[in-house]
Design a protein around this motif. Structure first.
Motif, short mmCIF file in Angstrom:
data_model
loop_
_atom_site.label_atom_id
_atom_site.label_comp_id
_atom_site.label_asym_id
_atom_site.label_seq_id
_atom_site.Cartn_x
_atom_site.Cartn_y
_atom_site.Cartn_z
N LEU A 25 11.42 23.13 -3.20
CA LEU A 25 11.34 24.58 -3.35
C LEU A 25 12.69 25.14 -3.80
O LEU A 25 12.76 26.00 -4.68
CB LEU A 25 10.89 25.21 -2.03
N ARG A 26 13.77 24.65 -3.22
CA ARG A 26 15.11 25.11 -3.58
C ARG A 26 15.40 24.87 -5.07
O ARG A 26 15.85 25.74 -5.78
CB ARG A 26 16.16 24.40 -2.72
N ALA A 78 11.52 21.41 1.26
CA ALA A 78 12.59 22.41 1.15
C ALA A 78 13.43 22.15 -0.09
O ALA A 78 13.76 23.08 -0.84
CB ALA A 78 13.46 22.39 2.41
N GLN A 114 13.16 27.12 -7.36
CA GLN A 114 13.64 28.50 -7.40
C GLN A 114 14.89 28.58 -8.26
O GLN A 114 15.04 29.50 -9.07
CB GLN A 114 13.91 29.01 -5.98
N VAL A 158 13.59 28.59 3.64
CA VAL A 158 14.39 27.64 2.87
C VAL A 158 15.54 28.41 2.23
O VAL A 158 15.32 29.47 1.62
CB VAL A 158 13.53 26.97 1.78
N ARG A 159 16.73 27.91 2.38
CA ARG A 159 17.89 28.57 1.79
C ARG A 159 17.97 28.26 0.30
O ARG A 159 17.59 27.18 -0.14
CB ARG A 159 19.18 28.14 2.48
N PRO A 160 18.48 29.21 -0.49
CA PRO A 160 18.68 28.92 -1.91
C PRO A 160 19.88 27.99 -2.11
O PRO A 160 20.68 27.80 -1.19
CB PRO A 160 18.95 30.29 -2.53
N MET A 184 10.17 30.73 -0.42
CA MET A 184 11.41 30.40 0.28
C MET A 184 11.56 31.26 1.54
O MET A 184 11.95 30.75 2.59
CB MET A 184 12.61 30.56 -0.65
N ASN A 231 10.63 32.74 -4.68
CA ASN A 231 11.40 33.53 -3.72
C ASN A 231 10.57 33.83 -2.49
O ASN A 231 11.05 33.74 -1.35
CB ASN A 231 11.90 34.84 -4.35
N ARG A 242 8.92 30.09 4.11
CA ARG A 242 9.19 28.76 4.68
C ARG A 242 10.62 28.61 5.19
O ARG A 242 11.03 27.52 5.59
CB ARG A 242 8.86 27.69 3.63
#
Length: 178
Positions: A17-18, A14, A21, A71-73, A66, A63, A69
Motif C-alpha cells: 500500500l505504501r 502495508a 500510494q 499505514v504510514r506513507p 492507508m 490515501n 489500515r
C-alpha cells in the motif's frame, strides 16, 4: 504497526500500500510538471490532463486505504514531489513525444509492479486486489495512449525509456521500505 516485521503478511500489505500510494503520488507530480510546460490546449496536454484525473482518483483511493489500515506513507514523499515534477517538466521541455515516452516508461513499470503484487496477493485481500486490478487496467490505457500519441518518436526513445524505467524500479524498491 509496531511489532511488524518483513515476511509478516500484514507488513507485506502495508509495504504494498505504501509503495502504491507513493507511485500514484509520483505520477500526479510527473503530470503536474508536464502540464506546467506544455501548451494548454495541445493534444498532449489534453491527454495528460485526462490521465492525471485518473491518477488523482487512484491516489485518493490509496490515501483512504492507508488511513483505514493505519499505514504510514513513505518518508521519501518530499523527494518524489520534487523528482516527479522535475521529470515531468524535463520531458515536456524536450518535446511532447518525450513527455509521452515518460508515460510509456512509467506505466510499463507500473504494469509490471502491479502484476507482481497481484500474484503475491492471490485471494488473500480481494478488496485491495480489485483496486490494483482496476488501476492496472487504467495504467495500461495510459501507456497505450502515450504510444499512440508518438512516444516512440521521441529523440533517444530507447535510452530515455530505459533510464526512466530503471529510476522507477529504484523508487519502487525504496518506497516499499522507507
Amino acid at each position: 504497526m509496531s511489532g511488524w516485521r518483513p515476511g509478516d503478511r500484514r507488513f507485506d500489505r502495508a509495504s504494498m500500500l505504501r509503495v502504491n500510494q507513493a507511485g500514484e503520488y509520483g505520477a500526479t507530480r510527473i503530470y503536474a510538471g508536464q502540464l506546467a510546460v506544455l501548451r494548454r490546449n495541445s493534444s498532449a496536454s489534453k491527454l495528460i490532463a485526462r490521465m492525471d484525473g485518473q491518477e488523482q482518483r487512484h491516489l485518493a483511493r490509496f490515501n483512504a486505504l492507508m488511513a483505514e489500515r493505519r499505514v504510514r506513507p513513505t518518508v521519501l514523499q518530499p523527494v518524489w514531489n520534487i523528482a516527479g515534477f522535475a521529470l515531468g517538466a524535463a520531458t515536456a521541455l524536450l518535446s511532447e513525444q518525450a513527455a509521452m515516452a515518460c508515460t510509456d516508461a512509467v506505466e510499463t513499470e507500473i504494469d509490471r509492479h502491479y502484476g507482481h503484487q497481484l500474484d503475491e496477493l492471490g485471494d488473500d485481500d480481494p478488496e485491495f486486489a480489485a483496486d490494483i486490478t482496476e488501476f492496472r487496467a487504467e495504467e495500461l490505457e495510459h501507456r497505450d495512449a502515450a504510444r499512440t500519441a508518438g512516444a516512440a518518436q521521441a529523440f533517444g526513445y530507447p535510452v530515455l525509456t530505459a533510464t526512466i524505467r530503471a529510476a522507477c524500479r529504484v523508487a519502487i524498491g525504496l518506497s516499499k521500505r522507507i
